[in-house]
Design a protein around this motif. Structure first.
Motif, PDB file in Angstrom:
ATOM      1  N   ASP A   1      -5.794  12.470 -16.020  1.00 52.57           N
ATOM      2  CA  ASP A   1      -5.971  13.859 -15.600  1.00 52.57           C
ATOM      3  C   ASP A   1      -6.021  13.958 -14.072  1.00 52.57           C
ATOM      4  OD1 ASP A   1      -6.501  16.684 -16.323  1.00 52.57           O
ATOM      5  OD2 ASP A   1      -8.420  16.301 -15.338  1.00 52.57           O
ATOM      6  N   GLU A   2      -6.743  13.038 -13.443  1.00 58.21           N
ATOM      7  CA  GLU A   2      -6.838  13.040 -11.984  1.00 58.21           C
ATOM      8  C   GLU A   2      -5.501  12.734 -11.328  1.00 58.21           C
ATOM      9  OE1 GLU A   2      -9.877  10.287 -10.978  1.00 58.21           O
ATOM     10  OE2 GLU A   2     -11.494  11.469 -11.882  1.00 58.21           O
ATOM     11  N   SER A   3      -4.621  12.042 -12.044  1.00 58.11           N
ATOM     12  CA  SER A   3      -3.300  11.705 -11.499  1.00 58.11           C
ATOM     13  C   SER A   3      -2.268  12.794 -11.757  1.00 58.11           C
ATOM     14  CB  SER A   3      -2.807  10.385 -12.109  1.00 58.11           C
ATOM     15  OG  SER A   3      -3.679   9.330 -11.765  1.00 58.11           O
ATOM     16  N   GLY A   4      -2.671  13.886 -12.403  1.00 56.39           N
ATOM     17  CA  GLY A   4      -1.782  15.028 -12.584  1.00 56.39           C
ATOM     18  C   GLY A   4      -1.043  15.092 -13.900  1.00 56.39           C
ATOM     19  N   TYR A   5      -1.371  14.191 -14.833  1.00 53.42           N
ATOM     20  CA  TYR A   5      -0.709  14.225 -16.136  1.00 53.42           C
ATOM     21  C   TYR A   5      -1.367  15.249 -17.052  1.00 53.42           C
ATOM     22  CZ  TYR A   5       1.495   9.780 -14.864  1.00 53.42           C
ATOM     23  OH  TYR A   5       2.218   8.801 -14.244  1.00 53.42           O
ATOM     24  N   THR A   6      -0.595  15.808 -17.953  1.00 52.71           N
ATOM     25  CA  THR A   6      -1.153  16.575 -19.057  1.00 52.71           C
ATOM     26  C   THR A   6      -1.493  15.574 -20.156  1.00 52.71           C
ATOM     27  OG1 THR A   6       0.097  18.579 -18.566  1.00 52.71           O
ATOM     28  CG2 THR A   6      -0.676  18.293 -20.838  1.00 52.71           C
ATOM     29  N   VAL A   7      -2.729  15.630 -20.647  1.00 56.72           N
ATOM     30  CA  VAL A   7      -3.212  14.603 -21.561  1.00 56.72           C
ATOM     31  C   VAL A   7      -3.499  15.195 -22.934  1.00 56.72           C
ATOM     32  CG1 VAL A   7      -4.907  12.773 -21.932  1.00 56.72           C
ATOM     33  CG2 VAL A   7      -4.245  13.402 -19.595  1.00 56.72           C
ATOM     34  N   LEU A   8      -2.946  14.581 -23.968  1.00 61.68           N
ATOM     35  CA  LEU A   8      -3.276  14.897 -25.350  1.00 61.68           C
ATOM     36  C   LEU A   8      -3.999  13.694 -25.927  1.00 61.68           C
ATOM     37  CD1 LEU A   8       0.196  16.278 -26.553  1.00 61.68           C
ATOM     38  CD2 LEU A   8      -1.660  17.536 -25.437  1.00 61.68           C
ATOM     39  N   VAL A   9      -4.983  13.930 -26.796  1.00 62.26           N
ATOM     40  CA  VAL A   9      -5.734  12.819 -27.373  1.00 62.26           C
ATOM     41  C   VAL A   9      -5.784  12.934 -28.895  1.00 62.26           C
ATOM     42  CG1 VAL A   9      -7.124  12.464 -25.316  1.00 62.26           C
ATOM     43  CG2 VAL A   9      -7.955  14.017 -27.104  1.00 62.26           C
ATOM     44  N   ALA A  10      -5.804  11.770 -29.541  1.00 57.14           N
ATOM     45  CA  ALA A  10      -5.962  11.699 -30.992  1.00 57.14           C
ATOM     46  C   ALA A  10      -6.827  10.493 -31.305  1.00 57.14           C
ATOM     47  CB  ALA A  10      -4.606  11.585 -31.676  1.00 57.14           C
ATOM     48  N   THR A  11      -7.699  10.632 -32.299  1.00 58.28           N
ATOM     49  CA  THR A  11      -8.610   9.540 -32.648  1.00 58.28           C
ATOM     50  C   THR A  11      -8.211   8.809 -33.928  1.00 58.28           C
ATOM     51  OG1 THR A  11     -10.042  11.115 -33.798  1.00 58.28           O
ATOM     52  CG2 THR A  11     -10.559  10.651 -31.487  1.00 58.28           C
ATOM     53  N   SER A  12      -7.026   9.122 -34.460  1.00 54.38           N
ATOM     54  CA  SER A  12      -6.548   8.431 -35.657  1.00 54.38           C
ATOM     55  C   SER A  12      -5.029   8.442 -35.659  1.00 54.38           C
ATOM     56  CB  SER A  12      -7.065   9.100 -36.928  1.00 54.38           C
ATOM     57  OG  SER A  12      -6.455  10.385 -37.093  1.00 54.38           O
ATOM     58  N   GLY A  13      -4.449   7.538 -36.432  1.00 54.57           N
ATOM     59  CA  GLY A  13      -3.004   7.487 -36.525  1.00 54.57           C
ATOM     60  C   GLY A  13      -2.418   8.739 -37.137  1.00 54.57           C
ATOM     61  N   GLU A  14      -3.075   9.257 -38.165  1.00 55.49           N
ATOM     62  CA  GLU A  14      -2.587  10.468 -38.824  1.00 55.49           C
ATOM     63  C   GLU A  14      -2.580  11.650 -37.859  1.00 55.49           C
ATOM     64  OE1 GLU A  14      -4.884   8.442 -39.920  1.00 55.49           O
ATOM     65  OE2 GLU A  14      -4.291   7.727 -41.911  1.00 55.49           O
ATOM     66  N   ALA A  15      -3.660  11.787 -37.084  1.00 54.74           N
ATOM     67  CA  ALA A  15      -3.739  12.887 -36.124  1.00 54.74           C
ATOM     68  C   ALA A  15      -2.695  12.732 -35.028  1.00 54.74           C
ATOM     69  CB  ALA A  15      -5.136  12.943 -35.515  1.00 54.74           C
ATOM     70  N   ALA A  16      -2.410  11.497 -34.634  1.00 55.42           N
ATOM     71  CA  ALA A  16      -1.418  11.248 -33.585  1.00 55.42           C
ATOM     72  C   ALA A  16      -0.031  11.703 -34.032  1.00 55.42           C
ATOM     73  CB  ALA A  16      -1.397   9.767 -33.240  1.00 55.42           C
ATOM     74  N   LEU A  17       0.344  11.388 -35.260  1.00 52.37           N
ATOM     75  CA  LEU A  17       1.656  11.783 -35.763  1.00 52.37           C
ATOM     76  C   LEU A  17       1.776  13.301 -35.860  1.00 52.37           C
ATOM     77  CD1 LEU A  17       2.136   9.099 -38.568  1.00 52.37           C
ATOM     78  CD2 LEU A  17       3.294   9.203 -36.358  1.00 52.37           C
ATOM     79  N   LYS A  18       0.703  13.946 -36.308  1.00 56.88           N
ATOM     80  CA  LYS A  18       0.711  15.406 -36.414  1.00 56.88           C
ATOM     81  C   LYS A  18       0.848  16.043 -35.039  1.00 56.88           C
ATOM     82  CE  LYS A  18      -2.003  19.279 -38.241  1.00 56.88           C
ATOM     83  NZ  LYS A  18      -3.256  19.670 -38.954  1.00 56.88           N
ATOM     84  N   LEU A  19       0.119  15.495 -34.071  1.00 59.89           N
ATOM     85  CA  LEU A  19       0.144  16.042 -32.715  1.00 59.89           C
ATOM     86  C   LEU A  19       1.505  15.825 -32.066  1.00 59.89           C
ATOM     87  CD1 LEU A  19      -1.631  17.439 -30.637  1.00 59.89           C
ATOM     88  CD2 LEU A  19      -2.438  15.203 -29.880  1.00 59.89           C
ATOM     89  N   ALA A  20       2.072  14.637 -32.257  1.00 63.32           N
ATOM     90  CA  ALA A  20       3.377  14.342 -31.672  1.00 63.32           C
ATOM     91  C   ALA A  20       4.470  15.236 -32.254  1.00 63.32           C
ATOM     92  CB  ALA A  20       3.727  12.873 -31.897  1.00 63.32           C
ATOM     93  N   ALA A  21       4.340  15.594 -33.529  1.00 63.62           N
ATOM     94  CA  ALA A  21       5.316  16.491 -34.156  1.00 63.62           C
ATOM     95  C   ALA A  21       5.208  17.902 -33.593  1.00 63.62           C
ATOM     96  CB  ALA A  21       5.104  16.509 -35.669  1.00 63.62           C
ATOM     97  N   GLN A  22       3.972  18.320 -33.247  1.00 61.97           N
ATOM     98  CA  GLN A  22       3.760  19.663 -32.711  1.00 61.97           C
ATOM     99  C   GLN A  22       4.132  19.761 -31.236  1.00 61.97           C
ATOM    100  OE1 GLN A  22      -0.424  19.822 -33.819  1.00 61.97           O
ATOM    101  NE2 GLN A  22       0.012  21.402 -35.350  1.00 61.97           N
ATOM    102  N   ALA A  23       3.832  18.716 -30.474  1.00 62.12           N
ATOM    103  CA  ALA A  23       4.078  18.724 -29.038  1.00 62.12           C
ATOM    104  C   ALA A  23       4.540  17.339 -28.610  1.00 62.12           C
ATOM    105  CB  ALA A  23       2.805  19.113 -28.282  1.00 62.12           C
ATOM    106  N   PRO A  24       5.835  17.020 -28.746  1.00 64.36           N
ATOM    107  CA  PRO A  24       6.322  15.672 -28.427  1.00 64.36           C
ATOM    108  C   PRO A  24       5.936  15.255 -27.010  1.00 64.36           C
ATOM    109  CG  PRO A  24       8.028  16.933 -29.537  1.00 64.36           C
ATOM    110  CD  PRO A  24       6.914  17.897 -29.240  1.00 64.36           C
TER     111      PRO A  24
END
Length: 320
Positions: free
Chosen positions: A38-61
């Motif tokens: 965040d301090e380096s200027g990136y937009t950060v998405l977080v997921a705490t499980s593999g299932e949530a990561a796949l769902k998030l990546a599908a919504q916002a690659p």
């Protein structure tokens, strides 16, 4: 840490900002990485499980993924395989985060589609450096892919060690789908990869790679390969250029270019295939004498005197 709640999709992304998806089931790891990114200027998405990561990546690659290798449920290796199997995320670089530095785990990570790995405990400065390097490479490939798509080129990048399509233009996907029925969208055909392996040996030895032509009915798909200069050497990534031609289209081009009749173009085609006048007569239902007359007219229109010269000129026109 002023971080978003885990697994909450952040869909309103700034176009000019690189998006990093962090996947880790340990909140402390997420906090350290989120703050540094965040301090380096990136937009950060977080997921705490593999299932949530796949769902998030599908919504916002994302533009890149930092992926914990060992998680309960769906582990990082399987998450990576699924991301690489999806055309929408197949080109996204994946950096594994793992406390496991044993060779088999490193190899499993690369085999699952990982571009790199960092070991725990995480050193934020090292992670930032690796992210920047992989994003630069991915950005260059994305720009090249977009340009090729815009001009209607059939081009893809394959990875030699596992036959995966790293990225592909829409036309390349369409052609491979037509020539190789039931082929998974994320894999290159076995026939094509066997050729890639042979040509890779030639290129590494300093020889020029040869093309391959795949025949399906009247269709012909010619493939040429080139090294991908900005890809990691260990990845063995190759740029494949596809070009389709059909016998009907080739005959039509000769009719137009050389003012041949359709029958004259057919005779020329069979001359190129090495057939004798008698063979051509049998194929076309004509006498050898009639074939000879057609061929003499072909010579006149092409301005040549021999079968070899006629074939060479016609094939030069077909390749052009």
């Amino acid at each position: 840490m002023n971080s978003p709640a885990p697994d909450t999709p952040a869909l309103a992304l700034v176009d000019a900002t690189d998006v990093v998806l962090i996947v880790d089931d340990v909140p402390d790891n997420l906090a350290v990485l989120h703050d540094a990114l965040d301090e380096s200027g990136y937009t950060v998405l977080v997921a705490t499980s593999g299932e949530a990561a796949l769902k998030l990546a599908a919504q916002a690659p994302p533009d890149i993924v930092l992926l914990d290798a060992m998680m309960p449920g769906l582990d990082g290796f399987e998450v990576a395989r699924r991301l690489k199997a999806d055309p929408a995320t197949a080109a996204v670089p994946i950096i594994f985060m793992t406390a496991l530095s044993e060779t088999e785990h490193v190899l499993e990570g690369f085999g699952a589609g990982g571009a790199d790995y960092v070991t725990k405990p995480i050193r934020p400065r090292e992670v930032l450096a690796r992210i920047a390097a992989h994003l630069n490479s991915a950005r260059s490939q994305r720009q090249a892919r977009q340009a090729l798509d815009a001009f209607g080129h059939a081009t893809l990048v394959v990875r030699e060690r596992d036959g995966r399509r790293i990225w592909q233009t829409a036309l390349a996907r369409e052609l491979l789908g037509r020539y190789f029925v039931d082929l998974p969208d994320h894999l290159a055909p076995a026939e094509l990869m066997a050729w890639v392996s042979r040509q890779a040996i030639r290129q590494r030895a300093g020889a020029e790679a040869q093309t391959i032509t795949i025949h399906r009915g009247a269709g012909r798909l010619t493939c040429a390969m080139h090294p991908l200069e900005d890809a990691p050497a260990s990845d063995g990534q190759w740029l494949i250029v596809l070009r389709e031609a059909s016998e009907a289209a080739m005959l039509a081009s000769w009719v137009q270019a050389f003012t041949l009749t359709t029958r004259e173009a057919e005779v020329l085609y069979w001359v190129i295939q090495g057939k004798t006048n008698r063979d051509i007569g049998d194929i076309l239902g004509a006498s050898p004498a009639t074939v000879k007359k057609h061929l003499e007219r072909v010579y006149g229109k092409l301005g040549v005197e021999t079968r070899t010269a006629a074939a060479s000129l016609a094939m030069s026109r077909a390749r052009g």
